[in-house]
Design a protein around this motif. Structure first.
Motif, PDB file in Angstrom:
ATOM      1  N   ARG A 166       0.813  -1.210   0.000  1.00 59.82           N
ATOM      2  CA  ARG A 166       0.000   0.000   0.000  1.00 59.82           C
ATOM      3  C   ARG A 166       0.849   1.264   0.000  1.00 59.82           C
ATOM      4  O   ARG A 166       0.453   2.290  -0.546  1.00 59.82           O
ATOM      5  N   ASP A 167       2.028   1.218   0.616  1.00 65.84           N
ATOM      6  CA  ASP A 167       2.867   2.420   0.676  1.00 65.84           C
ATOM      7  C   ASP A 167       3.259   2.896  -0.719  1.00 65.84           C
ATOM      8  O   ASP A 167       3.380   4.100  -0.963  1.00 65.84           O
ATOM      9  N   ILE A 168       3.461   1.942  -1.651  1.00 61.26           N
ATOM     10  CA  ILE A 168       3.781   2.331  -3.021  1.00 61.26           C
ATOM     11  C   ILE A 168       2.613   3.076  -3.640  1.00 61.26           C
ATOM     12  O   ILE A 168       2.765   4.151  -4.229  1.00 61.26           O
ATOM     13  N   SER A 169       1.417   2.517  -3.505  1.00 59.80           N
ATOM     14  CA  SER A 169       0.228   3.139  -4.086  1.00 59.80           C
ATOM     15  C   SER A 169      -0.014   4.517  -3.485  1.00 59.80           C
ATOM     16  O   SER A 169      -0.275   5.493  -4.202  1.00 59.80           O
ATOM     17  N   TYR A 170       0.077   4.608  -2.162  1.00 64.22           N
ATOM     18  CA  TYR A 170      -0.197   5.882  -1.517  1.00 64.22           C
ATOM     19  C   TYR A 170       0.874   6.921  -1.862  1.00 64.22           C
ATOM     20  O   TYR A 170       0.575   8.124  -1.961  1.00 64.22           O
ATOM     21  N   GLY A 171       2.102   6.461  -2.061  1.00 68.00           N
ATOM     22  CA  GLY A 171       3.150   7.384  -2.489  1.00 68.00           C
ATOM     23  C   GLY A 171       2.875   7.961  -3.870  1.00 68.00           C
ATOM     24  O   GLY A 171       3.138   9.144  -4.132  1.00 68.00           O
ATOM     25  N   LEU A 172       2.316   7.126  -4.775  1.00 62.51           N
ATOM     26  CA  LEU A 172       1.959   7.611  -6.105  1.00 62.51           C
ATOM     27  C   LEU A 172       0.835   8.639  -6.027  1.00 62.51           C
ATOM     28  O   LEU A 172       0.815   9.616  -6.767  1.00 62.51           O
ATOM     29  N   VAL A 173      -0.120   8.410  -5.113  1.00 57.79           N
ATOM     30  CA  VAL A 173      -1.207   9.370  -4.923  1.00 57.79           C
ATOM     31  C   VAL A 173      -0.634  10.720  -4.506  1.00 57.79           C
ATOM     32  O   VAL A 173      -1.014  11.783  -5.040  1.00 57.79           O
TER      33      VAL A 173
END
Length: 417
Positions: free
Chosen positions: A165-172
């Motif tokens: 999830r940290d990857i996805s949230y970082g992209l956001v």
């Protein structure tokens, strides 16, 4: 009897109009393309089979894609008469902002694989045309570089929620910092669809040189020259770059995503939020009740679940269920400006084109994308004028009849005696 005469040389010379030869081969071939299928034919000649089939193909037996295109072919348009359409307005408002045309560019992964200019060509062409451009999580150009290419363009970011999830949230966070105004949260990809063309071609990221690919490259040296002399083809936002498309998606996507993830993303994202991959009325209604800004009716271009519902067929029922206050965007199967006009008339707020744009990219880079947008724009304008409709807002269901060849069977239930 018809009176005949010996033609004068001067009159013959007046009829002989020769174009000045041009050595701009790209411009020459693009000028001959009069339709998106024309661009597709050029793209197929110029692109290795694995890259072309990744773009052109869909899942399993490719029934969903065929049905989506057939749905637009099975349309009857109803023009009015004696209406002044000398001043045509193709502009619209979508997700709180303007678009010069009722369509934008859909998010596509691995775009530099098709042609080395990739997302840079798409974002630049969209900005020049005044329409939104969507960048995929699996894009091959970074969020920041796309913004630098189109500093004043409308940019949307498509998000896959991944196992990490940290990857996805970082992209956001990065998309918000770069000024992307809309997030497209894709919800139809818990795992990869069975894309059989890719499996048969041994398609991988990055492409691997095999005897088959070398033979396929012989008549297309320009593609390999571009591939080998430009920066390495890799995901701009992810560290995992090797393997088949299915392996990459299965390693990155998370089949456990649920409405809690939607709530978290809504909390994080400061802009507009659209949910991409909605395929039934009940989900559309629930998402609208949860306060999303738009729903995108899509079966992922037929690339996930084959025989999934046709978005264009779903459109009237979804519009009726959610009312007129929420934006509905539709994709899948759009290959002509008349398809876009029909979708708007049947209740869509906006449309997205994917393959149509990529055929232009493969046919001629940035200029090819410009040509694809130009073709679709001219078809939209011509269709609207022939319908005698002066603006996008005037398009209504009365202008379209959907001729359905696929009608669900009503199964009766026999009661016990």
């Amino acid at each position: 009897m018809v009176k005949r005469q010996v033609p004068k040389p001067s009159e013959i010379f007046e009829l002989m109009q020769f174009r000045k030869p041009s050595l701009d081969f790209r411009a020459n071939r693009l000028s001959r393309a009069q339709s998106i299928p024309d661009l597709r034919a050029i793209a197929k000649r110029r692109t290795p089979a694995a890259a072309f089939d990744y773009t052109d193909g869909s899942a399993d037996r490719e029934i969903s894609l065929a049905r989506a295109r057939k749905a637009f072919e099975d349309v009857e348009l109803h023009p009015g008469v004696l209406t002044d359409v000398s001043d045509l307005d193709t502009t619209t408002t979508i997700l709180g902002g303007p678009s010069a045309l009722p369509f934008g560019i859909a998010p596509i992964g691995f775009t530099r694989l098709m042609q080395t200019e990739g997302e840079i060509a798409g974002a630049g062409a969209a900005a020049a045309a005044g329409i939104p451009f969507s960048l995929s999580t699996l894009g091959t150009t970074s969020i920041e570089d796309v913004r630098a290419t189109a500093p004043d363009g409308r940019l949307w970011y498509q998000l896959y929620v991944m196992k990490d999830r940290d990857i996805s949230y970082g992209l956001v966070d990065r998309a918000a910092a770069a000024g992307f105004d809309t997030l497209l949260f894709t919800v139809d990809t818990p795992i990869a669809g069975n894309r059989m063309r890719d499996a048969r071609n041994g398609f991988s990221i990055p492409p691997q040189l095999t005897a088959k690919t070398i033979l396929d490259a012989i008549p297309r040296p320009w593609w390999w020259w571009d591939f080998l002399t430009t920066p390495k083809l890799e995901f701009a936002s992810l560290t995992t770059t090797g393997g088949t498309v299915g392996q990459l998606l299965d390693s990155a996507m998370d089949p456990s995503i649920d409405f809690d993830d939607l709530a978290e993303i809504r909390r994080m994202w400061p802009g507009k939020l659209a949910i991409k991959g909605v395929q039934n009325v009940e989900d559309a209604r629930k998402l609208v009740d949860l306060g999303v800004d738009a729903i995108i009716l899509s079966n992922h271009g037929g690339r996930q679940l084959d025989t999934a519902p046709v978005p264009f067929h779903l459109l009237p029922d979804v519009r009726k269920a959610v009312g007129g206050d929420v934006d509905i965007i539709i994709d899948t199967g759009i290959m002509h400006g008349a398809d876009i006009v029909a979708a708007i008339a049947m209740g869509a707020s906006f449309t997205l084109v994917g393959r149509a744009y990529l055929y232009g990219l493969m046919a001629g880079g940035r200029e090819g994308v410009d040509r694809a947008i130009e073709i679709l724009s001219s078809e939209v304008r011509r269709t609207m004028k022939l319908l005698q409709v002066g603006s996008v807002e005037e398009l209504e269901p009365r202008h379209v009849t959907q001729l359905r060849s696929l009608v669900p069977i009503e199964h009766g239930v026999q009661k016990p005696v």
